[in-house]
Design a protein around this motif. Structure first.
Motif, PDB file in Angstrom:
ATOM      1  N   UNK A 207       0.828  -1.209   0.000  1.00  0.00           N
ATOM      2  CA  UNK A 207       0.000   0.000   0.000  1.00  0.00           C
ATOM      3  C   UNK A 207       0.862   1.259   0.000  1.00  0.00           C
ATOM      4  N   UNK A 208       1.967   1.214   0.717  1.00  0.00           N
ATOM      5  CA  UNK A 208       2.880   2.363   0.744  1.00  0.00           C
ATOM      6  C   UNK A 208       3.442   2.615  -0.649  1.00  0.00           C
ATOM      7  N   UNK A 209       3.798   1.541  -1.369  1.00  0.00           N
ATOM      8  CA  UNK A 209       4.327   1.728  -2.725  1.00  0.00           C
ATOM      9  C   UNK A 209       3.262   2.309  -3.658  1.00  0.00           C
ATOM     10  N   UNK A 210       2.013   1.898  -3.470  1.00  0.00           N
ATOM     11  CA  UNK A 210       0.913   2.441  -4.281  1.00  0.00           C
ATOM     12  C   UNK A 210       0.750   3.931  -3.999  1.00  0.00           C
ATOM     13  N   UNK A 211       0.767   4.294  -2.727  1.00  0.00           N
ATOM     14  CA  UNK A 211       0.623   5.698  -2.331  1.00  0.00           C
ATOM     15  C   UNK A 211       1.745   6.551  -2.902  1.00  0.00           C
ATOM     16  N   UNK A 212       2.966   6.060  -2.781  1.00  0.00           N
ATOM     17  CA  UNK A 212       4.127   6.803  -3.292  1.00  0.00           C
ATOM     18  C   UNK A 212       4.033   6.973  -4.802  1.00  0.00           C
ATOM     19  N   UNK A 213       3.679   5.899  -5.505  1.00  0.00           N
ATOM     20  CA  UNK A 213       3.628   5.947  -6.966  1.00  0.00           C
ATOM     21  C   UNK A 213       2.519   6.860  -7.462  1.00  0.00           C
ATOM     22  N   UNK A 214       1.357   6.757  -6.849  1.00  0.00           N
ATOM     23  CA  UNK A 214       0.253   7.613  -7.290  1.00  0.00           C
ATOM     24  C   UNK A 214       0.491   9.070  -6.959  1.00  0.00           C
ATOM     25  N   UNK A 215       1.113   9.326  -5.829  1.00  0.00           N
ATOM     26  CA  UNK A 215       1.392  10.718  -5.459  1.00  0.00           C
ATOM     27  C   UNK A 215       2.387  11.339  -6.435  1.00  0.00           C
ATOM     28  N   UNK A 216       3.322  10.537  -6.926  1.00  0.00           N
ATOM     29  CA  UNK A 216       4.348  11.050  -7.839  1.00  0.00           C
ATOM     30  C   UNK A 216       3.870  11.104  -9.285  1.00  0.00           C
ATOM     31  N   UNK A 217       3.175  10.058  -9.734  1.00  0.00           N
ATOM     32  CA  UNK A 217       2.835   9.934 -11.147  1.00  0.00           C
ATOM     33  C   UNK A 217       1.342  10.058 -11.450  1.00  0.00           C
ATOM     34  N   UNK A 218       0.527  10.050 -10.417  1.00  0.00           N
ATOM     35  CA  UNK A 218      -0.908  10.174 -10.625  1.00  0.00           C
ATOM     36  C   UNK A 218      -1.624   8.858 -10.853  1.00  0.00           C
TER      37      UNK A 218
END
Length: 404
Positions: A207-218
């Motif tokens: 979940x942390x990786x999903x949050x980081x990726x979406x915050x950076x790339x949308x």
């Protein structure tokens, strides 16, 4: 009217590239090795050799390594590889923890990858994480890239073996440092609760990786469409990360059932180093580590009796076969001095660190967490921090690090 001159569909089997020499050698060695191991040791050992070959082919075709996946998360904020790793561990854990709590299956005693949590684990895992970014591969990554023909990773492997040997010399001292006892979640919490706790932990990381990726790339990165399909893709790759993670988990489950313990890699490196050192007159048999009954037996017998070594050999050959089938077996001798130095330093750090921390990304993280061992989680955290430092140091050796 049917046009019989039309080109075959994209799903048709085609083999535009095939390195016949490497394929013939790797396949021949797998067949010969299976027969020899069955004769010298037993059929079970021969089967584990072939399981190692499947590990190697899977790792190669999916480029399934922890080093690049962790670096992509840190540098590019892309977490697909880490999520595939968490899925892999989760599938294994659902099976491992109940089986280990049972203690045996079909008359086969089972032992998990559990170890104490102490200074040696923290220091060793951090060293390993740093080393894998300089060396260019983790424990499994080093094996499958060497099998694929990488000269640089062959250098990393040589120093990996040296570092593992030195680690066996120093481990007794490290074990005198502060440490908690071995903590198994399955034993402490019971198998059902331990499975839930493990899955929640793995899901949290994903979940942390999903949050980081979406915050950076949308949005999350979509897998690229494969150029091959069907049998062509199966034999030549590339394989999807998620599919490879599932297969690696199933292969580790098979390893537990056949060998009686999970998949591991780096013990074999230390054993090879000890045998090489002994052959040139170094009295390793008198070292505290190698004088223990189990280690002394391994040192005095053929490596074909050592499960980890046999599976490592299989992994190398499986990766070589996969590279040949994909037409990508291409050894390169050109190695810049800085890159060679990084490979050597990284190899030593990984070998030494793996011995101190009771395993690498496979034996400690994958098999450790799947076994319900607390030390697997501690190893994961310490190695990731070490990896972060290693990424920052890569530009010093002319390698890509953080984006500027």
């Amino acid at each position: 009217m049917t046009d019989f001159s039309a080109s075959p569909s994209s799903s048709s089997f085609a083999w535009p590239k095939l390195d016949r020499g490497p394929v013939a050698v790797a396949l021949g060695m797998l067949v010969i090795g299976t027969v020899v191991i069955a004769q010298i040791v037993d059929l079970r050992q021969a089967v584990l050799f072939l399981v190692g070959g499947l590990f190697g082919a899977t790792l190669y075709h999916a480029s399934f390594g922890f080093t690049g996946g962790w670096r992509r998360l840190v540098v590019e904020r892309r977490g697909g590889a880490v999520r595939a790793q968490m899925l892999m561990v989760a599938i294994a854990a659902v099976v491992f923890i109940p089986l280990l709590a049972q203690g045996s299956v079909f008359g086969q005693p089972l032992a998990g990858a559990v170890a104490p949590v102490g200074v040696s684990v923290l220091v060793g895992a951090a060293m390993f994480g740093l080393g894998m970014q300089l060396g260019g591969g983790c424990g499994s990554g080093t094996l499958f890239t060497v099998g694929g023909g990488s000269a640089r990773m062959l250098l990393t492997l040589a120093f990996f073996i040296f570092g593992a040997l030195v680690g066996t010399a120093h481990l007794p001292w490290w074990l005198t440092q502060p440490s908690l006892p071995t903590i198994s979640l399955g034993t402490s919490l019971g198998a059902p609760v331990a499975v839930v706790v493990t899955l929640v932990g793995l899901a949290a990381v994903a979940a942390i990786t999903v949050l980081v990726e979406r915050r950076t790339h949308g949005a999350l990165e979509r897998p690229s469409k494969p150029k091959t399909r069907g049998l062509s893709r199966l034999l030549q790759g590339p394989w999807p990360l998620v599919g490879a993670g599932v297969l690696l988990a199933l292969l580790n489950i098979a390893t537990l059932l056949i060998a009686g313990h999970p998949w591991s890699i780096t013990y074999g490196f230390g054993l090879w180093g000890a045998k090489i050192a002994q052959s040139v007159g170094v009295p390793v048999a008198s070292w505290e580590f190698w004088s223990a009954p189990a280690q002394a037996l391994a040192l005095n017998r053929s490596v074909l009796f050592d499960i980890t070594s046999v599976m490592d050999f299989g992994t190398l050959l499986g990766a070589a076969l996969a590279a040949g089938l994909a037409g990508k077996f291409a050894p390169k001798a050109n190695l810049p001095p800085k890159s060679a130095l990084a490979a050597a330093i990284g190899g030593v750090l990984m070998g030494y660190g793996a011995r101190l921390s009771f395993g690498c990304n496979i034996g400690a993280l994958f098999s450790g967490i799947a076994s319900g061992s607390l030390h697997g989680w501690v190893w994961f955290a310490a190695a990731f921090l070490g990896s972060y430092v290693g990424i920052a140091l890569r530009p010093t050796f002319g390698m890509d690090g953080f984006k500027k």
